[in-house]
Design an enzyme around this catalytic site. Structure first.
Site, short mmCIF file in Angstrom:
data_model
loop_
_atom_site.label_atom_id
_atom_site.label_comp_id
_atom_site.label_asym_id
_atom_site.label_seq_id
_atom_site.Cartn_x
_atom_site.Cartn_y
_atom_site.Cartn_z
N ASP B 52 5.13 15.32 -27.40
CA ASP B 52 6.44 15.22 -26.59
C ASP B 52 7.43 15.70 -27.86
O ASP B 52 7.32 15.46 -28.98
CB ASP B 52 6.74 14.24 -25.97
CG ASP B 52 6.03 14.03 -24.73
OD1 ASP B 52 5.85 15.07 -23.90
OD2 ASP B 52 5.48 13.02 -24.12
N TYR B 110 -4.17 8.31 -32.90
CA TYR B 110 -2.45 8.45 -32.80
C TYR B 110 -2.17 7.03 -33.73
O TYR B 110 -3.00 5.84 -33.53
CB TYR B 110 -1.98 8.28 -31.49
CG TYR B 110 -1.70 9.62 -30.84
CD1 TYR B 110 -0.80 10.22 -31.23
CD2 TYR B 110 -3.07 9.90 -30.18
CE1 TYR B 110 -0.47 11.51 -30.47
CE2 TYR B 110 -2.54 11.24 -29.23
CZ TYR B 110 -1.34 11.93 -29.46
OH TYR B 110 -1.31 13.11 -28.84
#
Lengths: 247, 247
Positions: B52, B110
């Site tokens: 994003d 992540y």
């Protein structure tokens, strides 16, 4: 009227430098607008000195005068709310009216960050990437040591241009350390003061020494010439950080 | 036609996310335009997944097909010249045509960065600043452990909205580590895959646990509900970095 001394920190990437701009986008403009809202009166701030567009600061100092009845801690909190996070006021304290952020300075410390290779996207704003290369750090250190002491540093400074306040070119350079750790090379300098663009001139010159294009002896000769020379290029702004101002 | 696999790294601050945008300002757009110029033909790249707006990557992977006679090293050099320094291609290699950057993924890692206090201007782009507070790290770790394994993670993901490709909500969560060092708290996760906004959902939930607003048991119950709940807020994008994609 109370005089306040404030410490601030900023990432210079997205600003047009410290100095007030016609566009209103200098850091001084942001701070003055914010203070005027908080104090309900026009406020003029005085920095320890200007930093150019792109130069960062961990410890820039400024002062201002204003009427404020709620103490410096409350003022600090008010200053921090809703301010751009890349320009942060760290502390505010009351000082005597003989304190002046610029004229009371006894010394300043700057750090310049050099990256031998390409700095990552997360560091590229703060490190000058020289690409794959080796620098002769020993020669850089020798040249740096030869510049220490009280000298006329005109060879490494630039003119601020027409109409600018003339600056005494004699400065006391107390420290000029060159330290390499892996691909990272930092140059840390402490001096009584600096001419305009002097740190970037010193760094650009030391890089030329590291590349073998200038000898340490040539650097000393350039210092003695007191003339800005094409042999002393300026390092880019984004590698430079104002670390600390002493009073 | 040769298939190339490329590794890239980016600071997501100034981009509109990975995905191609109408404005042409997605990272995919920048890379496709650059590759089209180098290869002299239209190029479509396929990322391991979208990130994003504001999310960073140390190791995003993409592939593309093209005619190129000069080998991957030359292609890499051409890609690096003149490209925005906050989006860097790190390596390019030839792969077989059975490789697909998205469908061949076996796992992804992540990292989420939390700062207890206010991160400095130099870190504020990469750390979610929570302000002065304490988090119960032990409770966060207990909650994190209870989520490990193969589950339907619908409770922590978001819908991509109308017309989006449906995603299998069953993922294998292999690692969810919460580590605090001074004011810095990092949450590192490894999984077979993630639903849209799932890492930010997991992090937002763990922060609620750290604040004492949710118990570890409640988090496990939320997982089992398979319903996105108002109790699982999403952490902001800028603290998140895609570290590594495994194949």
């Amino acid at each position: 009227m109370t005089r306040f001394k404030a410490l601030c920190s900023y990432d210079g990437t997205d600003y047009c430098g410290w100095q007030s701009q016609v566009s209103g986008e200098g850091m001084q403009d942001y701070l003055e607008r914010r203070l005027a809202v908080i104090l309900g009166q026009p406020v003029r701030i005085h920095g320890s000195g200007r930093t150019d567009a792109g130069v960062h600061a961990e410890g820039q100092v400024f002062h201002f005068d204003g009427e404020w009845a709620y103490g410096p801690e409350t003022l600090l909190r008010a200053l921090r709310v809703g301010f751009p996070k890349t320009l942060q006021v760290i502390s505010v304290e009351e000082v005597g009216e003989d304190f002046h952020a610029r004229y009371s300075v006894t010394g300043k410390c700057y750090r310049y960050n050099l990256f031998l290779g390409q700095a990552s996207p997360f560091e590229v704003r703060y490190w000058w990437s020289l690409g794959k290369c080796r620098l002769d750090v020993g020669a850089m250190q020798t040249a740096a040591q030869s510049l220490l002491g009280t000298h006329d540093f005109s060879a490494f400074g630039a003119s601020r241009g027409k109409g600018a306040e003339p600056d005494n070119p004699v400065k006391d350079l107390r420290r000029l350390d060159v330290v390499q750790v892996g691909p990272r090379l930092t140059i840390t300098t402490e001096a009584s003061g600096y001419l305009y663009k002097m740190v970037r001139g010193l760094v650009g010159t030391l890089v030329e020494v590291g590349r073998g294009k200038l000898s340490p002896e040539a650097v000393h000769a350039i210092l003695l010439s007191r003339q800005r020379s094409p042999l002393t290029p300026s390092a880019p702004a984004h590698g430079l950080t104002l670390v600390k101002v002493d009073y």
